[in-house]
Design a protein around this motif. Structure first.
Motif, PDB file in Angstrom:
ATOM      1  N   LEU A 142       0.813  -1.221   0.000  1.00 44.37           N
ATOM      2  CA  LEU A 142       0.000   0.000   0.000  1.00 44.37           C
ATOM      3  C   LEU A 142       0.846   1.270   0.000  1.00 44.37           C
ATOM      4  CD1 LEU A 142      -2.837  -1.001   2.515  1.00 44.37           C
ATOM      5  CD2 LEU A 142      -2.969  -0.913   0.013  1.00 44.37           C
ATOM      6  N   LEU A 143       2.069   1.189   0.485  1.00 40.01           N
ATOM      7  CA  LEU A 143       2.935   2.370   0.496  1.00 40.01           C
ATOM      8  C   LEU A 143       3.280   2.829  -0.923  1.00 40.01           C
ATOM      9  CD1 LEU A 143       5.421   1.697   3.439  1.00 40.01           C
ATOM     10  CD2 LEU A 143       3.436   3.215   3.390  1.00 40.01           C
ATOM     11  N   ASP A 144       3.105   1.960  -1.903  1.00 38.50           N
ATOM     12  CA  ASP A 144       3.375   2.326  -3.300  1.00 38.50           C
ATOM     13  C   ASP A 144       2.155   2.946  -3.980  1.00 38.50           C
ATOM     14  OD1 ASP A 144       6.007   1.478  -3.284  1.00 38.50           O
ATOM     15  OD2 ASP A 144       5.503  -0.570  -3.878  1.00 38.50           O
ATOM     16  N   TYR A 145       1.066   3.131  -3.220  1.00 38.42           N
ATOM     17  CA  TYR A 145      -0.153   3.687  -3.813  1.00 38.42           C
ATOM     18  C   TYR A 145       0.068   5.112  -4.311  1.00 38.42           C
ATOM     19  CZ  TYR A 145      -4.439   6.433  -3.807  1.00 38.42           C
ATOM     20  OH  TYR A 145      -5.437   7.314  -4.146  1.00 38.42           O
ATOM     21  N   THR A 146      -0.479   5.384  -5.478  1.00 38.58           N
ATOM     22  CA  THR A 146      -0.608   6.753  -5.985  1.00 38.58           C
ATOM     23  C   THR A 146      -1.974   6.855  -6.651  1.00 38.58           C
ATOM     24  OG1 THR A 146       0.287   6.293  -8.196  1.00 38.58           O
ATOM     25  CG2 THR A 146       1.883   6.864  -6.475  1.00 38.58           C
ATOM     26  N   PRO A 147      -2.546   8.059  -6.712  1.00 37.10           N
ATOM     27  CA  PRO A 147      -3.840   8.224  -7.391  1.00 37.10           C
ATOM     28  C   PRO A 147      -3.808   7.795  -8.856  1.00 37.10           C
ATOM     29  CG  PRO A 147      -3.332  10.147  -6.053  1.00 37.10           C
ATOM     30  CD  PRO A 147      -2.091   9.316  -6.078  1.00 37.10           C
ATOM     31  N   GLU A 148      -2.601   7.716  -9.429  1.00 36.30           N
ATOM     32  CA  GLU A 148      -2.488   7.279 -10.821  1.00 36.30           C
ATOM     33  C   GLU A 148      -2.687   5.771 -10.961  1.00 36.30           C
ATOM     34  OE1 GLU A 148      -0.165   9.376  -9.362  1.00 36.30           O
ATOM     35  OE2 GLU A 148      -1.220  11.086 -10.244  1.00 36.30           O
ATOM     36  N   LYS A 149      -2.690   5.044  -9.828  1.00 31.02           N
ATOM     37  CA  LYS A 149      -2.874   3.586  -9.872  1.00 31.02           C
ATOM     38  C   LYS A 149      -4.071   3.185  -9.006  1.00 31.02           C
ATOM     39  CE  LYS A 149       1.275   2.505  -8.454  1.00 31.02           C
ATOM     40  NZ  LYS A 149       2.448   1.645  -8.108  1.00 31.02           N
ATOM     41  N   PRO A 150      -5.251   3.732  -9.290  1.00 28.49           N
ATOM     42  CA  PRO A 150      -6.404   3.474  -8.419  1.00 28.49           C
ATOM     43  C   PRO A 150      -6.933   2.045  -8.491  1.00 28.49           C
ATOM     44  CG  PRO A 150      -7.122   4.641 -10.377  1.00 28.49           C
ATOM     45  CD  PRO A 150      -5.612   4.619 -10.421  1.00 28.49           C
ATOM     46  N   ASP A 151      -6.589   1.337  -9.567  1.00 25.66           N
ATOM     47  CA  ASP A 151      -7.127  -0.009  -9.756  1.00 25.66           C
ATOM     48  C   ASP A 151      -6.070  -1.086  -9.520  1.00 25.66           C
ATOM     49  OD1 ASP A 151      -9.621   1.098 -10.527  1.00 25.66           O
ATOM     50  OD2 ASP A 151      -8.836   1.421 -12.543  1.00 25.66           O
ATOM     51  N   HIS A 152      -4.975  -0.708  -8.863  1.00 27.65           N
ATOM     52  CA  HIS A 152      -3.906  -1.656  -8.557  1.00 27.65           C
ATOM     53  C   HIS A 152      -4.084  -2.102  -7.110  1.00 27.65           C
ATOM     54  CE1 HIS A 152      -0.259  -3.817  -9.015  1.00 27.65           C
ATOM     55  NE2 HIS A 152       0.506  -2.994  -8.332  1.00 27.65           N
ATOM     56  N   LEU A 153      -4.660  -3.299  -6.928  1.00 27.83           N
ATOM     57  CA  LEU A 153      -5.028  -3.790  -5.597  1.00 27.83           C
ATOM     58  C   LEU A 153      -4.132  -4.982  -5.213  1.00 27.83           C
ATOM     59  CD1 LEU A 153      -8.913  -3.834  -6.143  1.00 27.83           C
ATOM     60  CD2 LEU A 153      -7.435  -1.882  -5.593  1.00 27.83           C
ATOM     61  N   ALA A 154      -4.337  -5.472  -3.993  1.00 33.93           N
ATOM     62  CA  ALA A 154      -3.564  -6.624  -3.530  1.00 33.93           C
ATOM     63  C   ALA A 154      -4.438  -7.511  -2.664  1.00 33.93           C
ATOM     64  CB  ALA A 154      -2.324  -6.179  -2.753  1.00 33.93           C
ATOM     65  N   MET A 155      -3.994  -8.737  -2.499  1.00 29.49           N
ATOM     66  CA  MET A 155      -4.699  -9.701  -1.658  1.00 29.49           C
ATOM     67  C   MET A 155      -3.679 -10.596  -0.972  1.00 29.49           C
ATOM     68  SD  MET A 155      -7.039 -12.927  -2.812  1.00 29.49           S
ATOM     69  CE  MET A 155      -5.583 -13.986  -2.763  1.00 29.49           C
ATOM     70  N   ALA A 156      -3.873 -10.846   0.307  1.00 35.11           N
ATOM     71  CA  ALA A 156      -3.049 -11.835   0.992  1.00 35.11           C
ATOM     72  C   ALA A 156      -3.577 -13.217   0.611  1.00 35.11           C
ATOM     73  CB  ALA A 156      -3.107 -11.634   2.503  1.00 35.11           C
ATOM     74  N   GLY A 157      -2.727 -14.025  -0.004  1.00 33.19           N
ATOM     75  CA  GLY A 157      -3.135 -15.352  -0.438  1.00 33.19           C
ATOM     76  C   GLY A 157      -2.697 -16.406   0.564  1.00 33.19           C
ATOM     77  N   PHE A 158      -3.651 -17.004   1.234  1.00 30.97           N
ATOM     78  CA  PHE A 158      -3.351 -18.034   2.224  1.00 30.97           C
ATOM     79  C   PHE A 158      -3.425 -19.418   1.576  1.00 30.97           C
ATOM     80  CE2 PHE A 158      -4.226 -14.442   4.791  1.00 30.97           C
ATOM     81  CZ  PHE A 158      -3.554 -14.634   5.994  1.00 30.97           C
ATOM     82  N   ILE A 159      -2.674 -20.367   2.133  1.00 31.54           N
ATOM     83  CA  ILE A 159      -2.703 -21.740   1.650  1.00 31.54           C
ATOM     84  C   ILE A 159      -3.945 -22.422   2.224  1.00 31.54           C
ATOM     85  CG2 ILE A 159      -1.426 -23.892   1.438  1.00 31.54           C
ATOM     86  CD1 ILE A 159      -0.074 -21.396   0.196  1.00 31.54           C
ATOM     87  N   LEU A 160      -4.761 -23.019   1.361  1.00 34.57           N
ATOM     88  CA  LEU A 160      -6.040 -23.575   1.781  1.00 34.57           C
ATOM     89  C   LEU A 160      -5.917 -24.472   3.014  1.00 34.57           C
ATOM     90  CD1 LEU A 160      -9.067 -24.161   1.450  1.00 34.57           C
ATOM     91  CD2 LEU A 160      -8.462 -25.916  -0.235  1.00 34.57           C
ATOM     92  N   LYS A 161      -4.946 -25.371   3.028  1.00 35.59           N
ATOM     93  CA  LYS A 161      -4.839 -26.329   4.135  1.00 35.59           C
ATOM     94  C   LYS A 161      -4.577 -25.642   5.467  1.00 35.59           C
ATOM     95  CE  LYS A 161       0.100 -27.258   3.335  1.00 35.59           C
ATOM     96  NZ  LYS A 161       1.084 -28.280   2.906  1.00 35.59           N
ATOM     97  N   ASN A 162      -4.082 -24.407   5.428  1.00 38.23           N
ATOM     98  CA  ASN A 162      -3.824 -23.653   6.660  1.00 38.23           C
ATOM     99  C   ASN A 162      -5.044 -22.888   7.146  1.00 38.23           C
ATOM    100  OD1 ASN A 162      -1.157 -24.508   6.596  1.00 38.23           O
ATOM    101  ND2 ASN A 162      -0.421 -22.653   5.587  1.00 38.23           N
ATOM    102  N   THR A 163      -6.185 -23.043   6.466  1.00 38.04           N
ATOM    103  CA  THR A 163      -7.355 -22.227   6.793  1.00 38.04           C
ATOM    104  C   THR A 163      -8.617 -23.044   7.064  1.00 38.04           C
ATOM    105  OG1 THR A 163      -8.235 -21.966   4.539  1.00 38.04           O
ATOM    106  CG2 THR A 163      -6.429 -20.493   5.183  1.00 38.04           C
ATOM    107  N   LEU A 164      -8.491 -24.361   7.174  1.00 41.71           N
ATOM    108  CA  LEU A 164      -9.674 -25.201   7.319  1.00 41.71           C
ATOM    109  C   LEU A 164     -10.046 -25.424   8.781  1.00 41.71           C
ATOM    110  CD1 LEU A 164      -8.831 -27.849   4.568  1.00 41.71           C
ATOM    111  CD2 LEU A 164     -10.378 -25.892   4.384  1.00 41.71           C
ATOM    112  N   SER A 165     -11.309 -25.726   9.009  1.00 36.38           N
ATOM    113  CA  SER A 165     -11.812 -26.011  10.347  1.00 36.38           C
ATOM    114  C   SER A 165     -11.998 -27.512  10.515  1.00 36.38           C
ATOM    115  CB  SER A 165     -13.152 -25.302  10.573  1.00 36.38           C
ATOM    116  OG  SER A 165     -13.765 -25.745  11.776  1.00 36.38           O
ATOM    117  N   ASP A 166     -11.734 -28.001  11.720  1.00 37.51           N
ATOM    118  CA  ASP A 166     -11.982 -29.414  12.031  1.00 37.51           C
ATOM    119  C   ASP A 166     -13.451 -29.676  12.331  1.00 37.51           C
ATOM    120  OD1 ASP A 166      -9.295 -30.273  11.846  1.00 37.51           O
ATOM    121  OD2 ASP A 166      -8.878 -29.505  13.858  1.00 37.51           O
TER     122      ASP A 166
END
Length: 311
Positions: A142-166
């Motif tokens: 996000l520190l690289d944000y400028t108004p010239e790049k309003p559609d440049h987004l990011a997502m934290a990608g988690f590994i599926l097996k690390n996010t499941l419920s028992d």
């Protein structure tokens, strides 16, 4: 640059026995998941905190966490605000269905921040613990944000097996990522169950190492206006006014397919902790206890546990 942490806490959690699952104590001194998320975000450099809640849980929320976090933010010179997600906060000309009782989803949740968010921000779920690495990576992006790049987004990608419920099936955004590390599609997938060999939905096996969205998005202030346009489109195509939701992963997936934005996937190796079901709470408590003991043994607990947050 100011960067904001936006926490979605408006859901009551119907699978959590009718309680407010976001307020379930998980730490040794009664800390809740948000305590740890807020600490990690502040340590990563975020300097504004926004809670999205509903007005009918305002008092309980304020007593459980809001008052305390507001005081900490004042001490640290961090901006603090509330935004309210309400069923009748709809596009002009749209009336709330009389029998609708659940919020309109994560897309509307972020949209209610339209008068509060003026800077790049990360949005997270209140009842998910993402780990320190995700906040550091998304803040650096996000520190690289400028108004010239309003559609440049990011997502934290988690590994599926690390996010499941028992304890039952979960909903995750299954991600397709290209060789350059950008999201090409996200498929909101319900009822993903943990198995001895990985994961499945019904009879379909799913790669347990695939990237998934956990609603940890790095967004720009301009994207909030895009959400407003998408909310109008949502009602133009709505099929079930009592159940359909305006969800961030689904709408972002639509925009990706139309080449209207880019989303950098920041892969995170940390395990996710979350309370989807009542039975998850003891596991989450044990996980935090183990994490804290590990940090104490590593002699770095003083920087991680943030006494001002969990005293």
């Amino acid at each position: 640059m100011k960067t904001a942490l936006v926490i979605m806490a408006a859901g009551m959690g119907s699978r959590f026995g009718g309680g407010i699952k976001q307020l379930e104590p998980v730490g040794p001194n009664g800390e809740i998941i948000m305590d740890y998320s807020i600490h990690d975000a502040i340590e990563a450099g975020f300097n504004k905190v926004v809670f999205i809640i509903r007005k009918d849980i305002r008092d309980a929320f304020h007593d459980a966490i809001g008052k305390r976090i507001e005081g900490i933010c004042n001490e640290l010179n961090i901006e603090f605000a509330y935004a309210y997600q309400e069923l009748d906060d709809l596009p002009k000309g749209i009336e709330k269905p009389a029998k609708r009782s659940k919020p309109w989803g994560t897309g509307q949740a972020v949209l209610v921040c339209k008068d509060i968010i003026k800077e790049p921000f990360v949005v997270i779920n209140a009842d998910d613990y993402y780990g320190k690495e995700a906040f550091v990576q998304i803040h650096d992006f996000l520190l690289d944000y400028t108004p010239e790049k309003p559609d440049h987004l990011a997502m934290a990608g988690f590994i599926l097996k690390n996010t499941l419920s028992d304890n039952g099936g979960v909903t995750r955004g299954i991600c397709a990522v290209n060789e350059e590390g950008y999201l090409t599609d996200v498929e909101e997938t319900k009822n993903i169950e943990k198995t001895s060999t990985g994961a499945r939905v019904g009879d379909r096996e799913i790669d347990p190492n695939v990237n998934v969205s956990m609603n940890f998005w790095g967004l720009t202030p301009e994207f909030v206006n895009t959400l407003k346009e998408g909310f109008v489109e949502f009602f133009e195509n709505i099929k079930d006014p009592l159940k359909d939701e305006y969800l961030l992963p689904i709408y972002i997936g639509e925009l990706l397919r139309e080449n209207k934005l880019s989303v950098k996937v920041l892969e995170v190796q940390d395990s996710w902790f979350g309370v989807t079901y009542k039975e998850d709470a003891p596991v989450v408590k044990a996980s935090f206890k183990e994490l804290i003991l590990l940090l104490i043994s590593s002699d770095i607990s003083s920087t991680y546990l943030a006494p001002s947050l969990i005293s």
